[in-house]
Design a protein around this motif. Structure first.
Motif, short mmCIF file in Angstrom:
data_model
loop_
_atom_site.label_atom_id
_atom_site.label_comp_id
_atom_site.label_asym_id
_atom_site.label_seq_id
_atom_site.Cartn_x
_atom_site.Cartn_y
_atom_site.Cartn_z
N PRO A 277 0.81 -1.22 0.00
CA PRO A 277 0.00 0.00 0.00
C PRO A 277 0.84 1.27 0.00
O PRO A 277 1.93 1.31 0.59
CB PRO A 277 -0.81 -0.12 1.30
CG PRO A 277 -0.78 -1.56 1.65
CD PRO A 277 0.53 -2.08 1.16
N LEU A 278 0.34 2.28 -0.66
CA LEU A 278 0.95 3.60 -0.59
C LEU A 278 0.66 4.20 0.78
O LEU A 278 -0.26 3.76 1.50
CB LEU A 278 0.39 4.50 -1.69
CG LEU A 278 0.68 4.05 -3.13
CD1 LEU A 278 -0.02 4.96 -4.13
CD2 LEU A 278 2.17 4.01 -3.41
N ASP A 279 1.42 5.21 1.15
CA ASP A 279 1.24 5.83 2.46
C ASP A 279 -0.14 6.46 2.58
O ASP A 279 -0.69 6.99 1.61
CB ASP A 279 2.30 6.91 2.68
CG ASP A 279 3.69 6.32 2.87
OD1 ASP A 279 3.78 5.12 3.22
OD2 ASP A 279 4.68 7.05 2.65
N ALA A 280 -0.68 6.40 3.78
CA ALA A 280 -1.96 7.05 4.06
C ALA A 280 -1.72 8.44 4.62
O ALA A 280 -0.72 8.69 5.30
CB ALA A 280 -2.76 6.22 5.06
N THR A 281 -2.63 9.35 4.31
CA THR A 281 -2.57 10.71 4.87
C THR A 281 -3.93 11.02 5.49
O THR A 281 -4.70 11.82 4.95
CB THR A 281 -2.22 11.74 3.78
OG1 THR A 281 -3.15 11.60 2.69
CG2 THR A 281 -0.82 11.53 3.26
N PRO A 282 -4.25 10.36 6.61
CA PRO A 282 -5.58 10.52 7.19
C PRO A 282 -5.84 11.95 7.67
O PRO A 282 -4.97 12.60 8.25
CB PRO A 282 -5.58 9.53 8.37
CG PRO A 282 -4.14 9.29 8.67
CD PRO A 282 -3.41 9.43 7.38
N SER A 283 -7.04 12.42 7.37
CA SER A 283 -7.50 13.73 7.84
C SER A 283 -9.02 13.69 7.80
O SER A 283 -9.62 12.82 7.17
CB SER A 283 -6.97 14.85 6.94
OG SER A 283 -7.57 14.78 5.66
N ASP A 284 -9.64 14.64 8.46
CA ASP A 284 -11.10 14.69 8.43
C ASP A 284 -11.60 14.86 7.00
O ASP A 284 -12.63 14.29 6.61
CB ASP A 284 -11.62 15.83 9.31
CG ASP A 284 -11.50 15.52 10.80
OD1 ASP A 284 -11.53 14.32 11.15
OD2 ASP A 284 -11.37 16.46 11.60
N ALA A 285 -10.88 15.63 6.19
CA ALA A 285 -11.31 15.87 4.81
C ALA A 285 -11.18 14.62 3.96
O ALA A 285 -12.08 14.26 3.20
CB ALA A 285 -10.51 17.02 4.20
N SER A 286 -10.04 13.93 4.06
CA SER A 286 -9.80 12.78 3.18
C SER A 286 -10.54 11.52 3.64
O SER A 286 -10.85 10.64 2.84
CB SER A 286 -8.30 12.48 3.09
OG SER A 286 -7.77 12.11 4.34
N CYS A 287 -10.83 11.43 4.93
CA CYS A 287 -11.45 10.21 5.46
C CYS A 287 -12.97 10.29 5.59
O CYS A 287 -13.63 9.26 5.72
CB CYS A 287 -10.86 9.87 6.83
SG CYS A 287 -9.10 9.44 6.79
N ALA A 288 -13.52 11.50 5.55
CA ALA A 288 -14.94 11.67 5.86
C ALA A 288 -15.83 10.78 5.00
O ALA A 288 -16.72 10.10 5.51
CB ALA A 288 -15.33 13.14 5.70
N PHE A 289 -15.62 10.78 3.69
CA PHE A 289 -16.48 10.01 2.80
C PHE A 289 -15.72 8.90 2.08
O PHE A 289 -16.13 8.45 1.01
CB PHE A 289 -17.14 10.95 1.78
CG PHE A 289 -18.04 11.98 2.40
CD1 PHE A 289 -19.28 11.62 2.89
CD2 PHE A 289 -17.61 13.29 2.54
CE1 PHE A 289 -20.11 12.57 3.49
CE2 PHE A 289 -18.44 14.24 3.14
CZ PHE A 289 -19.68 13.88 3.61
N CYS A 290 -14.62 8.46 2.67
CA CYS A 290 -13.84 7.38 2.06
C CYS A 290 -14.63 6.08 2.12
O CYS A 290 -15.15 5.70 3.17
CB CYS A 290 -12.51 7.22 2.79
SG CYS A 290 -11.50 5.87 2.13
N GLU A 291 -14.72 5.38 0.98
CA GLU A 291 -15.49 4.14 0.94
C GLU A 291 -14.65 2.90 1.19
O GLU A 291 -15.14 1.78 1.10
CB GLU A 291 -16.19 4.01 -0.42
CG GLU A 291 -15.27 3.95 -1.62
CD GLU A 291 -16.03 3.88 -2.93
OE1 GLU A 291 -16.55 2.80 -3.25
OE2 GLU A 291 -16.10 4.92 -3.63
N TRP A 292 -13.36 3.09 1.54
CA TRP A 292 -12.46 1.94 1.69
C TRP A 292 -12.02 1.73 3.14
O TRP A 292 -11.03 1.05 3.39
CB TRP A 292 -11.23 2.14 0.80
CG TRP A 292 -11.55 2.54 -0.59
CD1 TRP A 292 -11.24 3.71 -1.21
CD2 TRP A 292 -12.28 1.78 -1.56
NE1 TRP A 292 -11.71 3.73 -2.49
CE2 TRP A 292 -12.36 2.55 -2.74
CE3 TRP A 292 -12.87 0.52 -1.56
CZ2 TRP A 292 -13.01 2.11 -3.89
CZ3 TRP A 292 -13.52 0.08 -2.70
CH2 TRP A 292 -13.58 0.86 -3.84
N LYS A 293 -12.73 2.25 4.11
CA LYS A 293 -12.28 2.19 5.50
C LYS A 293 -12.22 0.76 6.04
O LYS A 293 -11.41 0.47 6.93
CB LYS A 293 -13.20 3.04 6.38
CG LYS A 293 -13.00 4.53 6.21
CD LYS A 293 -13.89 5.30 7.16
CE LYS A 293 -13.68 6.80 6.99
NZ LYS A 293 -14.60 7.58 7.84
#
Length: 414
Positions: A277-293
């Motif tokens: 996997p590529l590095d993750a950059t979690p934030s409220d903006a990037s994770c809010a509607f992510c469908e891969w959690k």
């Protein structure tokens, strides 16, 4: 208007050609991956999110996306109508034709939506909003053709033929000569002055919320990318500019700026497929509607470390099922905090009750019957006091952190 008339739908195939111009060059290149505006945006939001989107995981249907597709495809149908047997002065037909087109594509999208394993509730009432969006798009087309009409029922066959004559192509693929960059063009329009083509317009129909001021940076970049791809494939082009057409309020926003293709190719290099996997950059903006959690451990670690807010009314959780009653839909879950960064989980004393119904209840029954799970991902659980509620707006999936590519997994199995 006569009681009967004939309208034959012409379905365009790709690559499209119109008035001697190709939208898409056939390239001998066979790149390992392609950059599109949406994949570029996803990569910038979070490289891990982009990586997961390429692993063949089950995608999630979206009501706004389905509605937008129905509107786009209806506009395409109407731009390609062959008005055989109709007199130039006839009016009243466009209202009927637009309703038929939208009804047809609404049903197609509904079926695709329902056939997608991960989907919320279909909202049939939104067809009213879709109809407003379609009418808004048609009104922009008429204004662009210098044929504004107060009502669509007033549009004559002659008027619509003039609209069609300025549309060189619609819903066509754009691809760079090297084959690495691609996009999907909504409308390619020729503006004429004194009988000569004076300018080409790359128009992208937007069915979402219109901007209050300048275009969003990523929308501006998307439109400039389409502009530059069209110019690259047509060296003898007239002046070209790109516009975002917002059907909600019938506004047109021009995208200006320098060429973007070189920047896109630089991004393409960074987006090459990898086994890990590529590095993750979690934030409220990037994770809010992510469908891969359900496949990404990084957001859950970020939640534990306080980098992400848990949410007030709607929350995502990773849990162990303690008890579940299928009849009532009552469940007891235990939150499972992360250990390390690879998705391993620990027990905890934090337990909470939940009421499951509709889609969420069915998912829980199916998962429990398979017995092929240890922990669960709860998506969009609604908090009401100390009890969580999950229904058609939620989803329950096995917790399955993905630490290698799907192709690498297959190699290990073999």
């Amino acid at each position: 208007m006569p009681s009967t008339y004939s309208m034959v739908l012409i379905v365009a195939t790709l690559p499209l050609r119109s008035q001697g111009h190709w939208l898409m060059e056939n390239s001998s290149a066979n790149p390992t991956h392609r950059l599109s505006p949406s994949s570029w945006n996803t990569f910038e939001e979070c490289p891990r999110k982009y990586w997961l989107s390429r692993q063949g995981l089950p995608k999630k249907a979206s009501m706004p996306a389905s509605m937008g597709t129905a509107i786009h495809n209806s506009v395409e149908d109407l731009c390609n109508l062959d008005l055989v047997g109709m007199g130039d002065a006839e009016s009243g037909w466009l209202d009927i034709a637009s309703k038929e087109a939208l009804d047809r594509h609404w049903e197609i999208e509904r079926q695709l939506f329902q056939d997608t394993p991960r989907h919320p509730r279909w909202k049939p009432e939104l067809i009213t909003k879709a109809n407003e969006g379609l009418r808004g798009a048609l009104e922009i087309l008429l204004v662009r053709a210098r044929k504004p009409q107060r009502n669509l029922s007033d549009v004559t066959v002659r008027c619509w033929k003039e609209v069609q004559s300025m549309v060189l192509a619609n819903e066509g693929s754009l691809e760079s000569i090297c084959g690495r960059v691609m996009g999907r063009l909504d409308l390619w329009i020729a503006e004429s002055r004194d009988g000569e083509v004076a300018e080409w317009i790359v128009a992208d129909l937007k069915t979402g919320r219109p901007p209050k001021g300048a275009l969003d940076v990523k929308v501006n970049r998307q439109l400039r990318l389409y502009r530059d791809l069209l110019k690259q494939n047509n060296p003898d082009h007239p002046p070209v500019h790109a516009e975002g057409w917002y059907s909600a309020n019938q506004t047109v926003h021009r995208a200006d700026g320098p060429p973007i293709l070189d920047e896109a190719l630089e991004a393409w290099e960074k987006m090459a497929p990898t086994e890990i996997p590529l590095d993750a950059t979690p934030s409220d903006a990037s994770c809010a509607f992510c469908e891969w959690k359900a496949w990404c451990p990084s957001w859950w670690v970020a939640r534990k470390e306080g980098e992400l807010s848990p949410g007030s009314m709607f929350r995502d959780e990773v849990v162990r099922l303690v008890r579940f009653d299928q009849e009532s839909g009552a469940a007891l879950f235990e939150r499972s905090p992360p250990i390390g960064n690879d998705g391993e989980l620990a027990p905890s004393d934090h337990r909470f009750g939940a009421i499951l119904k509709d889609k969420a209840l069915q998912q829980m029954i199916e998962i429990q019957s398979s017995a092929d799970y240890h922990h669960l991902f709860l998506g969009s659980a609604r908090l009401d006091g100390k009890v969580m509620h999950l229904g058609d707006w939620s989803e329950i999936l096995p917790w399955s952190p993905m630490l290698m590519s799907s192709s690498q997994k297959l190699k290990k199995i073999e």
